[in-house]
Design a protein around this motif. Sequence first.
Motif, PDB file in Angstrom:
ATOM      1  N   ASN A  41       0.827  -1.207   0.000  1.00  0.00           N
ATOM      2  CA  ASN A  41       0.000   0.000   0.000  1.00  0.00           C
ATOM      3  C   ASN A  41       0.861   1.256   0.000  1.00  0.00           C
ATOM      4  O   ASN A  41       0.556   2.231  -0.677  1.00  0.00           O
ATOM      5  N   ARG A  42       1.929   1.232   0.748  1.00  0.00           N
ATOM      6  CA  ARG A  42       2.827   2.392   0.792  1.00  0.00           C
ATOM      7  C   ARG A  42       3.484   2.625  -0.563  1.00  0.00           C
ATOM      8  O   ARG A  42       3.589   3.765  -1.028  1.00  0.00           O
ATOM      9  N   TYR A  44       2.216   1.798  -3.438  1.00  0.00           N
ATOM     10  CA  TYR A  44       1.161   2.281  -4.320  1.00  0.00           C
ATOM     11  C   TYR A  44       0.923   3.777  -4.110  1.00  0.00           C
ATOM     12  O   TYR A  44       0.772   4.534  -5.062  1.00  0.00           O
ATOM     13  N   ILE A  45       0.918   4.210  -2.854  1.00  0.00           N
ATOM     14  CA  ILE A  45       0.712   5.628  -2.548  1.00  0.00           C
ATOM     15  C   ILE A  45       1.872   6.457  -3.087  1.00  0.00           C
ATOM     16  O   ILE A  45       1.672   7.540  -3.644  1.00  0.00           O
ATOM     17  N   ILE A  46       3.095   5.959  -2.950  1.00  0.00           N
ATOM     18  CA  ILE A  46       4.260   6.677  -3.467  1.00  0.00           C
ATOM     19  C   ILE A  46       4.169   6.800  -4.987  1.00  0.00           C
ATOM     20  O   ILE A  46       4.459   7.848  -5.562  1.00  0.00           O
ATOM     21  N   ARG A  47       3.726   5.750  -5.650  1.00  0.00           N
ATOM     22  CA  ARG A  47       3.687   5.742  -7.116  1.00  0.00           C
ATOM     23  C   ARG A  47       2.520   6.549  -7.676  1.00  0.00           C
ATOM     24  O   ARG A  47       2.657   7.313  -8.605  1.00  0.00           O
ATOM     25  N   GLY A  49       0.078   8.454  -5.738  1.00  0.00           N
ATOM     26  CA  GLY A  49      -0.357   9.623  -4.990  1.00  0.00           C
ATOM     27  C   GLY A  49      -1.328   9.334  -3.869  1.00  0.00           C
ATOM     28  O   GLY A  49      -1.240   9.921  -2.813  1.00  0.00           O
ATOM     29  N   SER A  50      -2.288   8.450  -4.087  1.00  0.00           N
ATOM     30  CA  SER A  50      -3.213   8.087  -3.021  1.00  0.00           C
ATOM     31  C   SER A  50      -3.921   6.795  -3.395  1.00  0.00           C
ATOM     32  O   SER A  50      -3.923   6.381  -4.542  1.00  0.00           O
ATOM     33  N   LEU A  51      -4.537   6.182  -2.401  1.00  0.00           N
ATOM     34  CA  LEU A  51      -5.286   4.962  -2.666  1.00  0.00           C
ATOM     35  C   LEU A  51      -6.640   5.266  -3.279  1.00  0.00           C
ATOM     36  O   LEU A  51      -7.149   4.518  -4.093  1.00  0.00           O
ATOM     37  N   THR A  54      -9.345  11.871  -4.257  1.00  0.00           N
ATOM     38  CA  THR A  54      -9.835  12.809  -3.245  1.00  0.00           C
ATOM     39  C   THR A  54     -10.856  13.787  -3.800  1.00  0.00           C
ATOM     40  O   THR A  54     -11.636  14.346  -3.061  1.00  0.00           O
TER      41      THR A  54
END
Length: 67
Positions: A41-42, A44-47, A49-51, A54
């Motif tokens: 998950n981390r 994925y967020i780095i790649r 931007g967010s899960l 927004t």
Amino acid sequence: MVKFICIVYNLRRIGNILTRDVLKEYLRIHSSSILGIFYLNRLYIIRFGSLFPTEYKLPVENSRWLS
């Protein structure tokens, strides 16, 4: 509070059924798999931007619901 009591009760039941070594090995395997999911998950967020997105943009000019 009730959920915590249920978890403790179920862990105690498992502890009575399984031996201590088997239970330790089971918890070790599952804890490492959960940590792996958090790591993915981390990444994925780095790649990306967010899960979850927004902002949701609605096509206001084409929407009949907002008028």
